[in-house]
Design an enzyme around this catalytic site. Structure first.
Site, PDB file in Angstrom:
ATOM      1  N   GLY A   1       0.872  -1.164   0.000  1.00 45.27           N
ATOM      2  CA  GLY A   1       0.000   0.000   0.000  1.00 45.27           C
ATOM      3  C   GLY A   1       0.907   1.211   0.000  1.00 45.27           C
TER       4      GLY A   1
ATOM      5  CG  ASP B   1       2.860  -2.526  -6.680  1.00 45.48           C
ATOM      6  OD1 ASP B   1       3.293  -3.580  -7.182  1.00 45.48           O
ATOM      7  OD2 ASP B   1       3.582  -1.708  -6.103  1.00 45.48           O
TER       8      ASP B   1
ATOM      9  CG  ASP C   1       6.316   4.557  -7.617  1.00 41.91           C
ATOM     10  OD1 ASP C   1       7.061   5.376  -7.064  1.00 41.91           O
ATOM     11  OD2 ASP C   1       5.998   3.478  -7.088  1.00 41.91           O
TER      12      ASP C   1
END
Length: 464
Positions: A93, A257, A267
């Site tokens: 997460g 993810d 990211d």
């Protein structure tokens, strides 16, 4: 209230509320010893009405994380799972970032302001929740270069040095800390859907589908919303994979993810631009098997999209998902050709033969990717022998069928002797100037040069 936030194009949003409380956990930002503004992207800020903030208010919002008026009252650490190097991990997460705010850009499209290095969250596990200053500088360089090269990417909005000394095993330590804010068209990942499927939460999966269609794609759900969304994701993901290849970019960590359902790259950790068309070139030192090597990125993204199909299978029949997934290779091929033509500055056409010939020529002669595109877009080599090697015969013949687009060669950039590139030696030199002399001018000069190249290339073909 800060006066700049009354600008007509400042439009706060809280669309993520439609997915609460399942999507995220409210958190607080870390308190940093210092907040030294190092980079502010006023070009990106202008798209959401934030360019008028003075530096004090900028630091207050993007270093101390005082809420933006009308947007989220508290940061949200997003929940998701994911396959990491093909191993499923339910214990991840937002571990060093959060969703700070949502805004509507000028055209009305939703934008997320997400962070990196903003402190620990319930999902940090054993991490300190911080970002090194070098990591922040690298993300600026990656996003600026990718945006210029037409990749659908997040944009780095802000970088603030935090005055902390961090310990890392992949950088000389102690090293300087920072906190970064990025603009992205959503942070809903494939891993977000995987988490819902893992917990057997069909109602939340359906809410994710509706949110993605209505808020992210601006569409009304049809008779089969999950299939409708999946079609879009397959198209966008294939285009993303093609854009990486034409840019010569290696993301490094294409875990599920890290794949956004809008097909927007984000990211950036161990990224690299490969100088040569070298399929086995890897960016991450820990990618020992080359799973995410340059030439395997389309395969990796295709695999990740298949994991979204597995998750959606819990709320719909498999056949439409399989049919869409099978279109990925052809969509990727079409996108690769379309983007090759764009970077070469020629009109679209049946570019399969030309594209294959270009790749073979680059591999056979060791011609750098950026050099190849610069030379042929510039036009000075069309009637010369600079590419006279027999390895280029097939490409020269194929290229003869393509007509330069109007104005494609008009910018003075195409008269430069060398192309603007972003290889590891230059990245390290830019960081060394900051690390050793606190000299930020090479970074700012490079951003200016990248944007000049972007102006010369023009607007990239829109994603499907």
């Amino acid at each position: 209230m800060s006066q700049p936030l009354q600008a007509a194009n400042y439009r706060p949003a809280t669309e993520i509320d439609a997915l609460m409380p399942d999507i995220a956990t409210p958190v607080a930002a870390a308190s940093f010893p210092q907040t030294i503004l190092r980079y502010r992207n006023d070009r990106a800020a202008a798209s959401v009405g934030l360019e008028g903030l003075d530096d004090r208010d900028w630091v207050s919002h993007f270093g101390r994380f005082s809420p933006l008026e009308g947007s989220l009252p508290q940061p949200l650490a997003l929940r998701y799972h994911g396959h990491q190097f093909r191993h499923y991990n339910p214990d991840i997460g937002d571990g060093r970032g959060f969703l700070f705010a949502q805004l509507l850009e000028k055209g009305g499209r939703l934008l997320d302001l997400g962070t990196k290095g903003s402190g620990q969250t319930p999902y940090s596990r054993f991490g300190d929740g911080r970002l090194t200053l070098k990591g922040g500088v690298r993300e600026i360089l990656a996003t600026e270069m990718l945006e210029a090269l037409g990749v659908n990417t997040s944009r780095t909005l802000s970088l603030i040095e935090t005055g902390e000394a961090l310990e890392r095993n992949d950088e000389p330590s102690p090293t300087r800390g920072s906190v970064l804010v990025r603009l992205s068209h959503s942070h809903i990942r494939i891993g977000t859907f995987q988490r819902a499927a893992y917990h057997g939460d069909g109602p939340f999966l359906e809410r994710l589908v509706e949110y993605s269609l209505t808020r992210l794609y601006g569409q009304r759900p049809g008779s089969n919303p999950a299939a409708q969304l999946f079609n879009h994701v397959v198209e966008r993901a294939a285009d993303l994979a093609a854009s990486y290849m034409v840019a010569g970019f290696v993301h490094g960590v294409l875990n599920s993810d890290n794949i956004n359902v809008t097909g927007e790259s984000f990211d950036y950790g161990p990224w690299r631009f490969t100088p040569l068309w070298e399929p086995g070139f890897t960016a991450a030192y820990f990618d020992h098997a080359g799973l995410y090597a340059f030439g395997r990125q389309a395969e990796a993204i295709h695999w990740d999209v298949a994991q979204l199909a597995v998750s959606l299978r819990t709320i719909m029949e498999a056949d439409p998902l399989i049919e869409s997934l099978e279109h990925f290779p052809s969509l990727y091929s079409q996108a690769l050709q379309r983007r090759f033509c764009w970077r070469l500055g020629v009109g679209d056409g049946d570019a399969g033969v030309m594209t294959e010939a270009a790749v073979r020529g680059m591999i056979a002669t060791g011609t750098p990717i950026d050099r190849f595109f610069h030379d042929w877009r510039g036009g000075s080599l069309l009637d010369s022998n600079a590419y006279g090697d027999s390895a280029w015969t097939a490409f020269r013949n194929a290229m003869a069928a393509f007509i330069p687009c109007a104005g494609a060669r008009d910018h003075p950039y195409w008269s430069d002797e060398a192309p603007c590139s972003m290889h590891i030696d230059e990245v390290e030199a830019i960081w060394s100037a900051i690390d050793e002399r606190d000299d930020w001018s090479p970074l700012h000069d490079k951003v200016t040069a990248i944007r000049r190249m972007g102006d010369a290339l023009g607007t990239a073909p829109p994603p499907p």
